[in-house]
Design an enzyme around this catalytic site. Structure first.
Site, PDB file in Angstrom:
ATOM      1  N   GLY A 139      31.002  19.496  12.506  1.00 43.71           N
ATOM      2  CA  GLY A 139      32.798  19.517  13.678  1.00 43.71           C
ATOM      3  C   GLY A 139      33.116  18.119  14.014  1.00 43.71           C
ATOM      4  O   GLY A 139      34.234  18.047  13.869  1.00 43.71           O
ATOM      5  N   SER A 149      32.912  18.832   5.730  1.00 42.98           N
ATOM      6  CA  SER A 149      33.073  19.809   4.945  1.00 42.98           C
ATOM      7  C   SER A 149      33.408  19.848   3.594  1.00 42.98           C
ATOM      8  O   SER A 149      34.392  20.554   3.471  1.00 42.98           O
ATOM      9  CB  SER A 149      33.242  21.268   5.617  1.00 42.98           C
ATOM     10  OG  SER A 149      33.017  21.453   6.707  1.00 42.98           O
ATOM     11  N   GLY A 156      31.178  24.082   5.935  1.00 41.54           N
ATOM     12  CA  GLY A 156      30.081  24.077   6.921  1.00 41.54           C
ATOM     13  C   GLY A 156      30.070  23.307   7.980  1.00 41.54           C
ATOM     14  O   GLY A 156      28.960  24.159   8.698  1.00 41.54           O
ATOM     15  N   GLU A 157      31.511  23.665   8.044  1.00 41.85           N
ATOM     16  CA  GLU A 157      31.314  23.268  10.076  1.00 41.85           C
ATOM     17  C   GLU A 157      31.554  24.327  11.275  1.00 41.85           C
ATOM     18  O   GLU A 157      32.069  23.984  11.633  1.00 41.85           O
ATOM     19  CB  GLU A 157      31.958  21.874  10.312  1.00 41.85           C
ATOM     20  CG  GLU A 157      30.818  20.709  10.233  1.00 41.85           C
ATOM     21  CD  GLU A 157      32.195  19.621   9.459  1.00 41.85           C
ATOM     22  OE1 GLU A 157      32.224  18.543  10.167  1.00 41.85           O
ATOM     23  OE2 GLU A 157      32.563  19.564   8.820  1.00 41.85           O
ATOM     24  N   MET A 158      32.647  25.498   9.929  1.00 33.95           N
ATOM     25  CA  MET A 158      32.795  26.121  10.226  1.00 33.95           C
ATOM     26  C   MET A 158      33.007  27.054  11.412  1.00 33.95           C
ATOM     27  O   MET A 158      33.994  27.086  12.676  1.00 33.95           O
ATOM     28  CB  MET A 158      34.408  27.372   9.345  1.00 33.95           C
ATOM     29  CG  MET A 158      34.970  28.048   9.761  1.00 33.95           C
ATOM     30  SD  MET A 158      36.320  27.849  10.924  1.00 33.95           S
ATOM     31  CE  MET A 158      36.686  27.597  12.184  1.00 33.95           C
TER      32      MET A 158
END
Ligand code: FES
Ligand code: FES
Length: 889
Positions: free
Chosen positions: A519, A681, A847-849
């Site tokens: 993130g 991401s 990937g970071e959502m």
């Protein structure tokens, strides 16, 4: 010494061992059965070393060989091979339970010990059997599903072929097992510590016990006398800049003049064995002169504070963001929420230590190539950093299989030490640091302190947002400015906010240095915004879901950067979560009606996460092979996200080839070109985009000359290899005065619902369920997508409730409070697919959502349960109780 007979994987063997010799060493060092892993410092905390002894799962790091005379030992290699796997290995691969795969062999062995005794285990049975096995990637959900599927296989109810997706179903949107899944399941994927290098010395590092001190002298004489020591390296032995420059050249491989945090590396010892190297490192005497220590930005910014870096002030970066007149808009607002929040320093916690290998490869008397095999997620960029730092040009970087990263590998760590040592000692070097050393060597998630004011008009429409945030950058800069800018690029989150005023400060301190962490900036500021949204909604008497819905940005409206969004499928996600929200609220009311000290609550969080960044670019090449297959050349690191699946499925789909005809060359600088990091991401969007472009070029060339084979292409004078690129059309920095400017070409969106129970007597919080509704564009592989979402939710809950890195105190997985399978919770993912106009086949990254909205959803749920508003993460029981007392006045 004692002689011991053992049956290892069905083979009778004899060993003469010392009393303290442990089974893990016997397996890994003597028998080279490297499927058995080590994550913790042999403290029994990780379970990666699990094997079966006499039918029981044991942690081989705690098992002395002398006690095993006559025992039967089974390791992961004793179960099956990639060509002939065991049914449990099949189940793990088919369930999407394998991401980085570092925990997988231990998990499978623990599962086998359970299933050998119980062919129909309940979820509780599975959680009990796997309670000592840690996983950072999956959130444990798919691991539990894998064990249940394995049980069905073993009971004869299903076969793997009945579960395995048929390629006739298609290649896009289908959960084909990852190309690397089976070698990880069988323990034959080689991670850096598994690589055998003949004649390699083992490295250990001397770390500073002080947070801020001058190095007066280093006495290596006692250490040099320790048997097995090859030599000791200090800063003066490094021929290059001795600076690992990500953005600025401030971080040394080995400190020369001073140390800046607890754990800073000061000297390195190379010895014949790791034990000898560690003993010698302990015998190195460093004389320090202590300096004032500044652990907080407030201390570092105080008048007269000592400057930590010689070339940059303690306030090392600042960037405002100003849109409209936020002060005037707040003045006129019907309601204003004013408060403050903070988040903690946190460890990304990949399970694998920071292992790497370096050696000189000699060929025909040419200048030797320095080969570094490590865990980089940006092999070309990192190789450039290493070349400058160690002063050696002729280098190749190779990415080993890697046990997770979550941002920690945005910057070079152990590779600098190993590369410098390989050059200095002219010996191959293995650097397999302990867990605590790995924690000292690596960056952490930045701690943020945020003061916010959020206003709305009488109808509940947001009017203005002011945020003043200070980031503890720690001892070194790394990519600190990028973190601040990313926080600003996504500052207004999912919403349209007409006026914004943000002030940011990045401050050097004497804590461990910060850099990327899943993130990377937005999870911190989004926690503040989404918490403030609930607090303001409550103040105005509006339901939190309705309040969000009425303020969600619409295509055509600007974000806080001023950039107008083209696609923004959040209202649909809010509607998708609505029935779950209503059901959860009813469940909570029902539960709370019963009374008692445990209260249930429901909370929402949203997030809109930018993919890659302004000006992002990537390249991928493809080559049509003579046998009709296709080789993809692209430096797409895959520390566990499933990038191998993405490249393979897209290429097979576009070329109409079976997946096994797609060959990936992704892990070496020798055969790829720079493609940027596996961060932000961005790999699916950027490298997937470059792959699509390369294949279009190849297919156009084939069509032009009516070629269907590589031979025909060659015969017509056309190349068989084509380079594709993907460029983010929006490029350039934010305006330094206003923070207005370019943004992301594509975003991923989520609405998340947390259901928690709070024990109001103890402050303990239990997650009942987490539901996420996500739109990630067109889905390439649903199980891989779910795996990223589930892993992010688990990590987000750890960040929200318990995880923290404290300098000098956090030394292992217990003190870090690593989430176990016992902490795991029910998760549901709701997927919507709005194809992204510029994404590869309509896809974007993800990937970071779920890391972004999880913490605020959790805090909003705790507040909903019992009125306790936790504004300073993590929400430990003491903080929940304090917030409860505050709420009661
Ligand atoms: S290495 Fe054995 S439990 Fe961690
Ligand atoms: S798959 Fe479990 S730690 Fe990565």
């Amino acid at each position: 010494m004692k002689k011991v007979s053992l049956i290892v994987n069905g083979v009778q063997r004899q060993f003469v061992v010392e009393p303290d010799y442990i089974l893990l060493d016997l397996l890994r060092k003597e028998l080279r059965l490297t499927g058995t892993k080590q994550s913790c410092d042999r403290k029994g905390q990780c379970g990666a070393c699990t094997v079966i002894v006499n039918g029981k799962s044991v942690r081989s790091c705690l098992t002395k060989v002398v006690n095993l005379d006559g025992a039967e030992v089974i390791t992961i290699e004793g179960l099956g091979t990639p060509k002939n796997p065991h049914l449990i290995q099949e189940a793990f691969a088919l369930s999407g339970a394998i991401q980085c795969g570092f925990c997988t062999p231990g998990m499978i062995m623990a599962a086998k010990a359970l299933l050998d005794k119980n062919r129909d285990p309940s979820v509780d049975d599975i959680k009990k059997a796997l309670r000592r096995n840690l996983c950072r990637c999956t959130g444990y959900k798919k691991i539990i599903e894998a064990v249940r599927l394995a049980a069905r296989f073993l009971r004869g109810e299903l076969t793997p072929d009945q579960v395995r997706p048929d390629p006739k179903q298609g290649l896009i949107g289908v959960s084909h097992p990852r190309p690397s899944a089976m070698i990880k399941a069988c323990g034959v994927a080689e991670f850096a510590a598994d690589i055998h290098v003949s004649g390699a010395g083992e490295l250990a590092t001397v770390h500073s016990p002080y947070a801020h001190a001058l190095i007066k002298s280093i006495d290596t004489s006692a250490a040099e006398r320790i048997p097995g020591v090859i030599g000791i390296m200090t800063a003066k032995d490094i021929k290059g800049t001795n600076r690992l420059k990500y953005m600025v050249p401030d971080r040394p491989i080995l400190c020369d003049a001073k140390v800046r945090f607890i754990g800073d590396p000061v000297a390195a010892v190379l010895a014949e064995t790791r034990e000898q190297a560690v003993s010698a490192a302990q015998a190195v005497k460093v004389e320090y002169e202590l300096l004032p220590v500044m652990m907080t930005p407030e201390e570092a910014l105080a008048v007269g504070a000592l400057q930590i870096d010689p070339d940059r002030p303690n306030l090392c970066f600042t960037q405002p963001q100003i849109r409209g007149d936020a002060e005037a808009a707040l003045e006129k607002s019907a309601a204003v929420l004013e408060t403050d929040f903070s988040t903690q320093t946190n460890h990304q916690a990949p399970l694998e230590p920071e292992a790497c290998v370096a050696y000189l490869e000699e060929e025909n008397g040419d200048l030797p190539t320095l080969v570094v095999i490590g865990r980089s997620i940006n092999i070309h960029y990192h190789m450039g950093m290493l070349q400058d730092a160690v002063g050696y040009e002729n280098m190749r970087y190779e990415e080993a299989y890697s046990g997770g990263q979550f941002g920690i590998k945005i910057d070079v760590t152990s590779e600098g030490l190993a590369a410098a040592a390989a050059l200095h000692f002219r010996r191959p070097v293995r650097y397999i640091p302990s867990l605590v050393e790995s924690m000292w060597l690596t960056s952490k998630r930045h701690a943020f302190r945020m003061k916010v004011r959020l206003g709305a008009d009488a109808r509940g429409k947001l009017t203005a947002y002011c945020i003043d945030f200070t980031v503890n950058n720690g001892a070194y800069y790394s990519n600190g400015n990028v973190i601040v800018n990313r926080a600003l690029l996504m500052l207004s989150g999912s919403y349209y906010i007409p006026a914004v005023r943000a002030m940011s400060r990045l401050v050097y301190t004497n804590t461990i240095w910060g850099a990327a962490a899943r993130g990377a900036g937005p999870p911190q500021v989004n926690y503040a915004l989404e918490s403030a949204m609930d607090m303001l909604a409550e103040k105005m008497g509006i339901d939190p879901l309705e309040f969000r819905l009425m303020n969600i940005l619409k295509p055509g409206q600007p974000k806080s950067t001023g950039r107008v969004a083209e696609q923004w499928p959040l209202p649909e996600l809010m509607e998708a979560i609505r029935p779950h929200y209503n059901r959860a609220r009813n469940d909570a009311s029902e539960f709370n009606r019963k009374g008692g000290t445990v209260k249930r609550g429901v909370g929402l969080g949203t997030g809109s996460f930018g993919i890659g960044g302004p000006g992002d670019t990537a390249t991928v090449a493809v080559e049509l092979d003579l046998d009709g297959g296709l080789t993809v050349f692209g430096a797409a690191a895959d520390p566990g996200e499933g990038n191998d699946s993405m490249l393979t499925q897209i290429a097979a789909h576009l070329m109409n080839l079976p997946m096994d005809k797609i060959r990936l060359v992704t892990r070496t600088t020798g055969r790829t070109t720079a493609a940027g990091p596996a961060a932000g991401s961005r790999i699916t969007y950027m490298l997937g985009g470059a792959l699509v472009d390369a294949i279009h070029k190849l297919k156009s060339a084939m069509a032009e000359v009516s070629a269907v084979t590589a031979e025909q292409l060659q015969a017509s004078g056309k190349p068989t290899r084509y380079m594709g690129t993907k460029k983010n059309e929006d490029a350039g920095p934010l305006d330094p005065q206003t923070g207005q400017g370019p943004s992301f070409e594509s975003q991923v969106h989520a609405v998340q619902l947390a259901e928690v129970e709070v024990n109001t007597a103890t402050g303990e919080v239990r997650v009942v369920k987490m539901t996420t509704a996500v739109d990630a564009g067109r889905v390439i592989n649903p199980k891989n997508l779910e795996g990223q979402l589930e892993g992010g939710m688990d990590m987000g809950v750890g960040f929200a409730l318990r995880e923290i890195y404290i300098d000098g105190q956090t030394k292992d997985w217990v003190s870090f409070k690593f989430p176990t399978i016992g902490h795991s919770f029910e998760m549901e993912t709701i997927i919507r697919e709005t194809p992204r106009t510029k994404g590869p086949l309509g896809a974007t990254g993800v990937g970071e959502m779920t890391m972004v909205p999880t913490a605020p959803a959790m805090m909003n749920a705790i507040a909903n349960a019992c009125g306790a508003r936790v504004r300073h993460l993590p929400a430990t029981p003491n903080k929940v109780l304090a917030a409860l007392r505050e709420a009661k006045g």
